[in-house]
Design an enzyme around this catalytic site. Structure first.
Site, PDB file in Angstrom:
ATOM      1  CG  ASP A  59      -2.189  -3.098  -2.683  1.00 17.02           C
ATOM      2  OD1 ASP A  59      -3.409  -3.212  -2.516  1.00 17.02           O
ATOM      3  OD2 ASP A  59      -1.517  -1.807  -2.495  1.00 17.02           O
ATOM      4  NE  ARG A  65     -10.414   3.577   2.750  1.00 17.75           N
ATOM      5  CZ  ARG A  65     -11.046   3.858   3.703  1.00 17.75           C
ATOM      6  NH1 ARG A  65     -12.363   4.279   3.553  1.00 17.75           N
ATOM      7  NH2 ARG A  65     -10.479   3.748   4.801  1.00 17.75           N
ATOM      8  NE  ARG A  87      -8.637   0.278   2.766  1.00 20.18           N
ATOM      9  CZ  ARG A  87      -7.649   0.656   1.350  1.00 20.18           C
ATOM     10  NH1 ARG A  87      -8.609   1.071   0.465  1.00 20.18           N
ATOM     11  NH2 ARG A  87      -6.671   1.123   1.752  1.00 20.18           N
ATOM     12  NE  ARG A 146      -8.162   5.178  -7.225  1.00 22.42           N
ATOM     13  CZ  ARG A 146      -7.995   4.086  -6.163  1.00 22.42           C
ATOM     14  NH1 ARG A 146      -8.663   2.997  -6.547  1.00 22.42           N
ATOM     15  NH2 ARG A 146      -7.307   4.268  -5.201  1.00 22.42           N
ATOM     16  CB  CYS A 177     -12.923   0.843   0.849  1.00 20.05           C
ATOM     17  SG  CYS A 177     -11.597   0.486  -0.541  1.00 20.05           S
ATOM     18  CB  VAL A 220      -4.400  -7.711   4.335  1.00 21.28           C
ATOM     19  CG1 VAL A 220      -4.179  -6.044   4.421  1.00 21.28           C
ATOM     20  CG2 VAL A 220      -3.018  -8.083   4.551  1.00 21.28           C
ATOM     21  CE  LYS A 269      -2.050   3.844  -5.882  1.00 22.42           C
ATOM     22  NZ  LYS A 269      -2.938   4.137  -4.536  1.00 22.42           N
ATOM     23  CG  ASN A 270       0.173   2.255  -2.351  1.00 23.12           C
ATOM     24  OD1 ASN A 270      -0.737   3.093  -2.526  1.00 23.12           O
ATOM     25  ND2 ASN A 270       0.206   0.792  -2.340  1.00 23.12           N
TER      26      ASN A 270
END
Length: 465
Positions: A308, A93, A122, A400, A117, A330, A22-23
């Site tokens: 993640d 986002r 962010r 998502r 978020c 992060v 996805k990313n």
């Protein structure tokens, strides 16, 4: 809305295949705005986030079609549209990744700020810093970023931030810099595989980018990009989630379509806690131990442990023998899954950017609620390992970012049922109003022009009526 009913205690055995990342898919889809012709993307997962960005791209004059072979075709049919409206951007986002391609290709962009978020602050200040350095004139007014550039000029850009490099910011600046006159260097660029995949896609279209996978990128500007076919890399976060699922539930699972190099840090963690790992080409086989060992870990930018995967590893270590510490450098506030894990019997204490975990022998089934995408995955993994039945609400977060995850897990032995979440069982605050359930129309007629544009100039940003 749907919810999951999960009956835990069932080991996972068999084979499962990881979907495309996805990313990686999202910034590549956005970059198709800059291409001449039809881009064909293979391996794009069928996700809510992909659907959302497809709607954003259609509002920007793109033809987007999912073909029978499950590839995605994208063609720019109207290059006059440059407005990414709030009603679409607020859903996700990552929609802000259209800013760089619009500015580079069309010379102007009007993109809604993405807003808050659940996983922490962010900002997009580094995105804007990089685009300004290339010569863009940028104003923020009434929640929108208005960017304009008659020409972009190559320069030296530093993109480091308080918590490391910016992945989406690197993608945005990269997509604009490929059109800048001369040479651009980006220092402290994100090194994530998803950024590398975007760079490879741009290079295949005719861009000249060197240093992909390192913190220093060199970009020699070009005048145009030609559309190509491209296959998206496997989703390393889904792969990690599946490996952790098998470790928590027990059993032996073969996970296909995995780039093990992208998962080096996660695989190292699993081996240190006692998991058997075997790597064969594009396949990873995981064998769960009877009990895992405790460990101290820290989520860091790539090639470190991904933020993640932090929530999933927190769920895993909640059943470890001994005391573990999980730190996220992060997103230091990304711990909203902890109270829900505690409902399932986990013994976790939050201390700043860390969680202190005293491992328990077993988790117990409970009713829990997901707060974000990766938190929902962590709760699902905990439910697989728990004694008894669990109910997980707000699973739209999971949809998502994971393509049919419950179906994949059920195919290898899990017992997960997706059912409608009945209104009488939901708090009023979670119910959608009739207006929120209606399809959203893009209409920017009531957005006032920013101070540096006349009304006539601003009208060029609007979606043609």
């Amino acid at each position: 809305m749907d919810m999951f009913v999960v009956r835990g205690g069932r080991p996972l055995r068999g084979r499962v295949t990881v979907s495309g990342a996805k990313n990686a898919a999202l910034p590549i889809m956005a970059a198709a705005l800059a291409a001449n012709g039809t881009t064909v993307l293979h391996g794009v997962p069928d996700l809510v986030d992909v659907t959302t960005l497809s709607q954003v791209l259609r509002s920007l004059g793109m033809f987007v079609e999912r073909r029978p072979d499950n590839s995605l075709a994208l063609t720019a049919v109207d290059e006059q549209r440059c407005l990414a409206d709030y009603e679409l951007v607020r859903r996700m986002r990552a929609s802000v990744c259209v800013l760089g391609p619009l500015l580079g290709r069309r010379g102007r962009a009007c993109v809604s700020l993405p807003g808050g978020c659940n996983i922490g602050h962010r900002p997009i200040d580094l995105h804007l810093k990089g685009l300004r350095a290339l010569g863009a004139q940028i104003t923020i007014d009434r929640g929108y970023v208005f960017a304009r550039a008659d020409r972009l000029i190559g320069t030296d850009i530093y993109l480091g931030g308080s918590f490391g490099s910016t992945v989406t910011g690197t993608c945005n600046v990269l997509c604009a810099a490929v059109f800048a006159e001369g040479v651009t260097t980006i220092s402290a660029a994100a090194c994530e595989p998803e950024v590398v995949d975007l760079g490879r896609y741009l290079n295949a279209m005719g861009a000249r980018i060197e240093g992909l996978g390192t913190p220093l990128l060199r970009i020699e500007g070009v005048h145009s990009l030609a559309a190509v076919e491209h296959t998206v890399i496997p989703d390393r976060i889904e792969a990690a989630t599946l490996l952790i699922a098998a470790t928590m539930a027990g059993g032996r699972l073969q996970v296909d379509n995995v780039d093990a190099q992208h998962l080096a840090a996660v695989i190292d963690v699993l081996r240190m806690v006692g998991v058997g790992i075997e790597i064969r080409d594009r396949t990873v086989i995981v064998t769960a131990p009877d009990r895992i060992r405790s460990l101290d870990i820290t989520a860091l930018p790539y090639p470190g442990i991904p933020t993640d995967v932090q929530a999933q590893l927190t769920a895993l270590l909640s059943t470890a023998e001994g005391i573990s510490v999980v730190t996220d450098k992060v997103f230091p506030d990304r711990f909203m899954h902890i109270p829900e894990l505690m409902r399932m019997g986990a013994n976790v204490r939050r201390e700043g950017a860390s969680s202190i975990i005293s491992g328990v022998k077993t988790l117990s089934g409970a009713c829990v609620m997901a707060s974000d995408l990766r938190a929902s995955a962590a709760l699902l993994l905990a439910a697989l390992a728990a004694d008894g039945e669990s109910v997980i609400r707000r699973v739209y977060h999971l949809d998502r970012g994971y393509e049919r995850l419950e179906q994949k897990l059920n195919q290898v032995g899990a017992d997960i049922t997706r059912v409608a979440d009945l209104p009488e069982t939901m708090p009023n605050s979670l119910q959608l109003s009739e207006a929120e359930q209606q399809p959203l129309a893009v209409d920017a007629s009531d957005v006032p022009p920013p101070k540096f544009l006349s009304k006539g100039e601003f009208d060029r940003y609007r979606t043609p009526q």
